[in-house]
Design an enzyme around this catalytic site. Structure first.
Site, PDB file in Angstrom:
ATOM      1  N   LEU A 225      32.841  32.647  39.459  1.00 17.06           N
ATOM      2  CA  LEU A 225      32.337  32.166  38.175  1.00 17.06           C
ATOM      3  C   LEU A 225      31.674  33.262  37.364  1.00 17.06           C
ATOM      4  O   LEU A 225      31.798  33.296  36.131  1.00 17.06           O
ATOM      5  CB  LEU A 225      31.360  31.014  38.407  1.00 17.06           C
ATOM      6  CG  LEU A 225      31.983  29.728  38.957  1.00 17.06           C
ATOM      7  CD1 LEU A 225      30.899  28.715  39.310  1.00 17.06           C
ATOM      8  CD2 LEU A 225      32.968  29.127  37.951  1.00 17.06           C
ATOM      9  N   TYR A 226      30.962  34.164  38.026  1.00 16.99           N
ATOM     10  CA  TYR A 226      30.349  35.274  37.296  1.00 16.99           C
ATOM     11  C   TYR A 226      31.426  36.113  36.615  1.00 16.99           C
ATOM     12  O   TYR A 226      31.329  36.441  35.423  1.00 16.99           O
ATOM     13  CB  TYR A 226      29.525  36.141  38.242  1.00 16.99           C
ATOM     14  CG  TYR A 226      28.971  37.388  37.598  1.00 16.99           C
ATOM     15  CD1 TYR A 226      27.963  37.311  36.642  1.00 16.99           C
ATOM     16  CD2 TYR A 226      29.473  38.654  37.919  1.00 16.99           C
ATOM     17  CE1 TYR A 226      27.460  38.449  36.030  1.00 16.99           C
ATOM     18  CE2 TYR A 226      28.975  39.795  37.323  1.00 16.99           C
ATOM     19  CZ  TYR A 226      27.979  39.691  36.381  1.00 16.99           C
ATOM     20  OH  TYR A 226      27.486  40.824  35.779  1.00 16.99           O
ATOM     21  N   ALA A 227      32.471  36.452  37.369  1.00 21.02           N
ATOM     22  CA  ALA A 227      33.542  37.290  36.825  1.00 21.02           C
ATOM     23  C   ALA A 227      34.260  36.602  35.670  1.00 21.02           C
ATOM     24  O   ALA A 227      34.513  37.215  34.621  1.00 21.02           O
ATOM     25  CB  ALA A 227      34.532  37.647  37.934  1.00 21.02           C
TER      26      ALA A 227
END
Length: 326
Positions: free
Chosen positions: A137-139
């Site tokens: 999700l961060y990426a």
């Protein structure tokens, strides 16, 4: 030339370091969400502005010609909504506020993870395509944020530039060192594939230097990797960094594929049960240590005149000195 700068994330390690460095030559306003953040911001010779990424407006940026966007949801665990609202929607709102306030320079701190879906990345440069499908999700949200920043280039006189650091470290780090020390104390630290993979890193002083160059030159619509110019293995780098704090890392190791599989199952159970507390293993953290991640910063050197201002060895020496009793 003195600028009027608005910075987000200025109460954290990266944003605070950038703010402190810029305040010597520029007027710096910093987004602040609380009284405790006010104190940290003032300690860095900047002026707090009470707002956050959910409500930032042109009024908060009044008189500023430059925005440096550092703030992001970087926690290894959270919901898709949390990541999206902070990293994507928050960036959109800041871009709109900047355009409405007449800001002309926008420096966005991104990440090499915009190109990562769990694969090895070996000496990649800025031509590496976005990872359009990634389980992290961060990426994925940082990728979408970066796309929006680049799409805003040239709109209303706004010029944007993107800086992509990897593994930021140095004195004052609030994430890497405390997290690993905690893992060692709990008996949870373990190498993946014996820590054999190489990684790029960027000392905070080198990142600050790159941001200052980008802010001054503002090469419109460009992205840049910045690194320390060295590619140690995870074992070499982490052993040196933690050694500066007199922490000995254990020798235990697991195969990367096994740890990845375990993290996948654990995350699935946590999400199925709706557990909000961070699981003992996350796919992002495990995959990061089970992959090579080396970057080529030749473009920054060529176009920005970037050169590291501190070596890894000198940075380790700083850590030793900072951790020694005064």
């Amino acid at each position: 030339m003195a600028l009027n700068v608005f910075i987000t994330g200025a109460s954290g390690f990266i944003g605070g370091s950038i703010s402190r460095a810029l305040a010597a030559d520029h007027a710096v306003l910093a987004m602040s969400r609380s009284a405790s953040s006010d104190e940290k911001i003032r300690a860095n010779n900047a002026s707090p502005v009470r707002c956050d990424l959910t409500n930032v407006s042109a009024e908060h940026l009044s008189g500023c010609d430059t925005v440096i966007h550092v703030a992001a949801h970087v926690s290894p665990w959270g919901s898709k909504e949390e990541y999206w609202e902070s990293n994507v929607v928050g960036t959109e709102k800041l871009l709109l506020a900047a355009q409405q306030a007449g800001v002309t320079r926008f420096v966005h701190i991104s990440t090499e993870a915009v190109a990562w879906h769990g694969q090895h990345m070996r000496n990649i440069d800025e031509s590496e395509p976005y990872a359009e499908k990634t389980p992290y999700l961060y990426a994925s949200t940082k990728r979408e944020a970066e796309k929006r920043v680049l799409a805003a280039n040239g709109q209303g006189g706004l010029r944007v530039v993107v800086i992509r650091p990897r593994w930021v470290w140095g004195v004052g780090d609030q994430a890497l060192v405390p997290e690993i020390i905690g893992m060692v104390e709990r008996g949870e630290f373990i190498w993946l594939d014996h820590g054999k993979y190489k990684t790029s890193t960027v000392h905070i002083a080198n990142l600050v230097h790159a941001v200052k160059l980008a802010m001054e030159k503002i090469p419109s619509g460009e992205c840049y990797f910045v690194t320390d110019g060295e590619q140690p293995t995870y074992r070499e780098f982490l052993t040196a960094v933690l050694g500066a704090y007199h922490v000995k890392l254990p020798d235990k190791s697991l195969p990367g594929w096994l740890a990845r599989s375990a993290a996948f199952v654990i995350e699935g159970v946590w999400r199925m049960l709706g557990i909000k507390k961070q699981p003992p293993m996350t796919r992002h953290a495990i995959a990061l240590m089970a992959c090579e991640g080396t970057l080529n910063d030749a473009k920054a050197r060529r176009e920005l005149g970037y050169r590291p201002v501190i070596t890894v060895a000198a940075g380790i020496k700083q850590l030793v000195e900072s951790s020694s009793p005064s």
